[in-house]
Design a protein around this motif. Structure first.
Motif, mmCIF file in Angstrom:
data_model
loop_
_atom_site.group_PDB
_atom_site.id
_atom_site.type_symbol
_atom_site.label_atom_id
_atom_site.label_comp_id
_atom_site.label_asym_id
_atom_site.label_seq_id
_atom_site.Cartn_x
_atom_site.Cartn_y
_atom_site.Cartn_z
ATOM 1 N N PRO A 21 53.463 100.898 109.083
ATOM 2 C CA PRO A 21 54.008 101.963 109.941
ATOM 3 C C PRO A 21 53.487 101.901 111.373
ATOM 4 O O PRO A 21 54.258 102.096 112.322
ATOM 5 N N LEU A 22 52.195 101.600 111.549
ATOM 6 C CA LEU A 22 51.644 101.562 112.895
ATOM 7 C C LEU A 22 52.139 100.342 113.668
ATOM 8 O O LEU A 22 52.438 100.431 114.864
ATOM 9 N N VAL A 23 52.242 99.194 113.006
ATOM 10 C CA VAL A 23 52.770 97.998 113.671
ATOM 11 C C VAL A 23 54.175 98.272 114.207
ATOM 12 O O VAL A 23 54.502 97.940 115.355
ATOM 13 N N GLU A 24 55.011 98.879 113.395
ATOM 14 C CA GLU A 24 56.382 99.171 113.819
ATOM 15 C C GLU A 24 56.416 100.168 114.973
ATOM 16 O O GLU A 24 57.221 100.044 115.896
ATOM 17 N N VAL A 90 44.107 94.875 128.123
ATOM 18 C CA VAL A 90 43.861 95.081 126.700
ATOM 19 C C VAL A 90 43.975 96.570 126.392
ATOM 20 O O VAL A 90 43.287 97.399 127.002
ATOM 21 N N ALA A 91 44.866 96.909 125.478
ATOM 22 C CA ALA A 91 44.975 98.281 124.987
ATOM 23 C C ALA A 91 44.244 98.370 123.657
ATOM 24 O O ALA A 91 44.288 97.446 122.846
ATOM 25 N N THR A 92 43.542 99.477 123.445
ATOM 26 C CA THR A 92 42.899 99.709 122.159
ATOM 27 C C THR A 92 43.512 100.950 121.527
ATOM 28 O O THR A 92 43.861 101.914 122.214
ATOM 29 N N ILE A 93 43.653 100.915 120.210
ATOM 30 C CA ILE A 93 44.222 102.044 119.479
ATOM 31 C C ILE A 93 43.626 102.037 118.076
ATOM 32 O O ILE A 93 43.477 100.976 117.458
ATOM 33 N N ASP A 94 43.236 103.209 117.586
ATOM 34 C CA ASP A 94 42.667 103.295 116.248
ATOM 35 C C ASP A 94 43.707 102.906 115.208
ATOM 36 O O ASP A 94 44.907 103.182 115.366
ATOM 37 N N GLY A 95 43.245 102.324 114.117
ATOM 38 C CA GLY A 95 44.156 101.836 113.093
ATOM 39 C C GLY A 95 44.532 102.843 112.032
ATOM 40 O O GLY A 95 45.239 102.500 111.087
ATOM 41 N N ASP A 96 44.070 104.098 112.173
ATOM 42 C CA ASP A 96 44.363 105.094 111.139
ATOM 43 C C ASP A 96 45.652 105.860 111.380
ATOM 44 O O ASP A 96 46.026 106.721 110.597
ATOM 45 N N GLY A 97 46.350 105.561 112.499
ATOM 46 C CA GLY A 97 47.620 106.215 112.781
ATOM 47 C C GLY A 97 47.510 107.534 113.512
ATOM 48 O O GLY A 97 48.536 108.134 113.857
ATOM 49 N N GLN A 98 46.291 107.997 113.782
ATOM 50 C CA GLN A 98 46.143 109.279 114.467
ATOM 51 C C GLN A 98 46.441 109.165 115.966
ATOM 52 O O GLN A 98 46.906 110.124 116.576
ATOM 53 N N ASN A 99 46.162 108.012 116.569
ATOM 54 C CA ASN A 99 46.559 107.768 117.960
ATOM 55 C C ASN A 99 48.040 107.431 117.997
ATOM 56 O O ASN A 99 48.515 106.607 117.207
ATOM 57 N N ASP A 100 48.783 108.028 118.914
ATOM 58 C CA ASP A 100 50.223 107.787 119.021
ATOM 59 C C ASP A 100 50.478 106.637 119.999
ATOM 60 O O ASP A 100 50.167 106.747 121.188
ATOM 61 N N PRO A 101 51.050 105.520 119.539
ATOM 62 C CA PRO A 101 51.319 104.381 120.430
ATOM 63 C C PRO A 101 52.279 104.712 121.564
ATOM 64 O O PRO A 101 52.346 103.967 122.545
ATOM 65 N N VAL A 196 46.666 112.745 126.042
ATOM 66 C CA VAL A 196 47.410 112.262 124.881
ATOM 67 C C VAL A 196 47.289 113.299 123.769
ATOM 68 O O VAL A 196 46.419 114.166 123.794
ATOM 69 N N VAL A 197 48.161 113.189 122.787
ATOM 70 C CA VAL A 197 48.170 114.124 121.660
ATOM 71 C C VAL A 197 47.843 113.360 120.391
ATOM 72 O O VAL A 197 48.495 112.361 120.066
ATOM 73 N N ASP A 198 46.816 113.807 119.669
ATOM 74 C CA ASP A 198 46.443 113.185 118.408
ATOM 75 C C ASP A 198 47.338 113.681 117.279
ATOM 76 O O ASP A 198 47.946 114.758 117.371
ATOM 77 N N ARG A 199 47.385 112.902 116.203
ATOM 78 C CA ARG A 199 48.218 113.251 115.055
ATOM 79 C C ARG A 199 47.365 113.286 113.794
ATOM 80 O O ARG A 199 46.281 112.680 113.752
ATOM 81 N N PRO A 200 47.812 113.951 112.753
ATOM 82 C CA PRO A 200 47.063 113.925 111.487
ATOM 83 C C PRO A 200 47.180 112.562 110.823
ATOM 84 O O PRO A 200 48.158 111.831 111.009
ATOM 85 N N ARG A 201 46.176 112.218 110.066
ATOM 86 C CA ARG A 201 46.161 110.961 109.315
ATOM 87 C C ARG A 201 47.162 111.046 108.164
ATOM 88 O O ARG A 201 47.213 112.046 107.453
ATOM 89 N N ASN A 202 47.950 109.966 107.971
ATOM 90 C CA ASN A 202 48.940 109.931 106.886
ATOM 91 C C ASN A 202 48.392 109.299 105.615
ATOM 92 O O ASN A 202 48.852 109.611 104.515
ATOM 93 N N ALA A 203 47.428 108.388 105.746
ATOM 94 C CA ALA A 203 46.899 107.692 104.568
ATOM 95 C C ALA A 203 45.453 107.318 104.836
ATOM 96 O O ALA A 203 45.000 107.261 105.982
ATOM 97 N N GLY A 204 44.712 107.054 103.755
ATOM 98 C CA GLY A 204 43.333 106.638 103.898
ATOM 99 C C GLY A 204 42.401 107.805 104.184
ATOM 100 O O GLY A 204 42.805 108.967 104.230
ATOM 101 N N THR A 205 41.120 107.474 104.414
ATOM 102 C CA THR A 205 40.104 108.493 104.669
ATOM 103 C C THR A 205 39.319 108.120 105.919
ATOM 104 O O THR A 205 39.201 106.957 106.288
ATOM 105 N N SER A 206 38.750 109.141 106.567
ATOM 106 C CA SER A 206 37.973 108.930 107.784
ATOM 107 C C SER A 206 36.706 108.129 107.484
ATOM 108 O O SER A 206 36.092 108.279 106.419
#
Length: 259
Positions: A21-24, A90-101, A196-206
């Motif tokens: 989902p994040l790659v897309e 170089v852009a950095t973004i967390d892999g948990d989906g909470q950062n909105d690309p 920026v606006v953060d989002r809730p995590r959809n999967a996994g744990t912190s």
């Protein structure tokens, strides 16, 4: 694949459910930026993350995967990605989906508009999900801002765009990613901010708890304060061009006396 204009570094550990989902989302958000590459850095995952990355990579020449044999932490993963990156930004973004690309283009635009003297465009979250998490962030950011005077409301946001050559100047240590604005300024470069606006995590744990956010950071904060205090002057070096030395004139040949 053509040379990318932007490398997007995504550190992950045990985020199998968030990979595709994040790659897309990254691909859709950055479609107008030109050629990009996405660098996933797998920090020693023990779930299905490697398999998910392999499946995503099979149809995407712009997706690269780097794997740490053992978990080394988020800062180490970002550093591995930045060192392997081929783009100047170089852009950095967390892999948990909470950062909105979707905010990546705005960060790129802010950095480019600020000019070459600016080294970093940092995302600042306008709110945090959950009262306890928001309280932790507010306390940690308040202490950091008072000690470092870095002019940044929120350094914990994973969304950032940095000039690769500037990032590689920074002293490396664990938790570097939390102090990038202060360290970029230490090297004499400007910092701009984008809400920026953060989002809730959809999967996994912190992967972070209270100790990571508050108490462990005190030692890191003291170390960064010391690094800034020890910077005496910014060295601006340039090579002096060689100047051709004039060829000395040869002395006239001595004439033989006439006989």
């Amino acid at each position: 694949m053509s040379e990318p204009v932007l490398s997007i570094v995504v550190p992950v550990k045990n985020e199998a459910g968030n990979i595709l989902p994040l790659v897309e989302e990254i691909e859709a958000a950055c479609a107008t930026l030109g050629a990009i590459e996405i660098l996933y850095v797998d920090d020693g995952s023990t779930d299905a993350t490697p398999a998910e990355l392999e499946a995503a990579r099979a149809t995407r020449p712009h997706l690269r995967v780097i794997r740490h044999e053992a978990s080394c932490g988020q800062s180490a993963a970002v550093r591995s990605g930045a060192r392997a990156a081929r783009a100047p930004l170089v852009a950095t973004i967390d892999g948990d989906g909470q950062n909105d690309p979707a905010f990546i283009p705005a960060l790129v635009a802010a950095l480019e508009a600020a000019g070459p003297g600016c080294g970093l465009a940092a995302g600042q979250r306008t709110s945090r999900k959950g009262r306890f998490k928001a309280l932790q962030s507010r306390i940690a950011n308040g202490v950091r801002r008072r000690v470092l005077n870095d002019g940044t409301r929120d350094t914990g946001c994973g969304l950032k765009v940095v000039r690769r050559d500037v990032y590689l100047m920074l002293p490396y240590f664990d938790a570097l990613h939390r102090f990038m604005p202060a360290l970029v300024a230490r090297e004499g470069f400007g910092v701009v901010h984008v809400d920026v606006v953060d989002r809730p995590r959809n999967a996994g744990t912190s992967k972070y708890g209270m100790l990571d956010r508050l108490f462990v950071g005190i030692l890191d904060l003291a170390g960064v304060w010391w690094l800034i205090r020890r910077r005496r002057r910014i060295a601006r070096a340039s090579e002096v061009s060689a100047v051709a030395s004039p060829v000395p004139a040869r002395p006239p040949l001595a004439q033989e006396p006439s006989r």
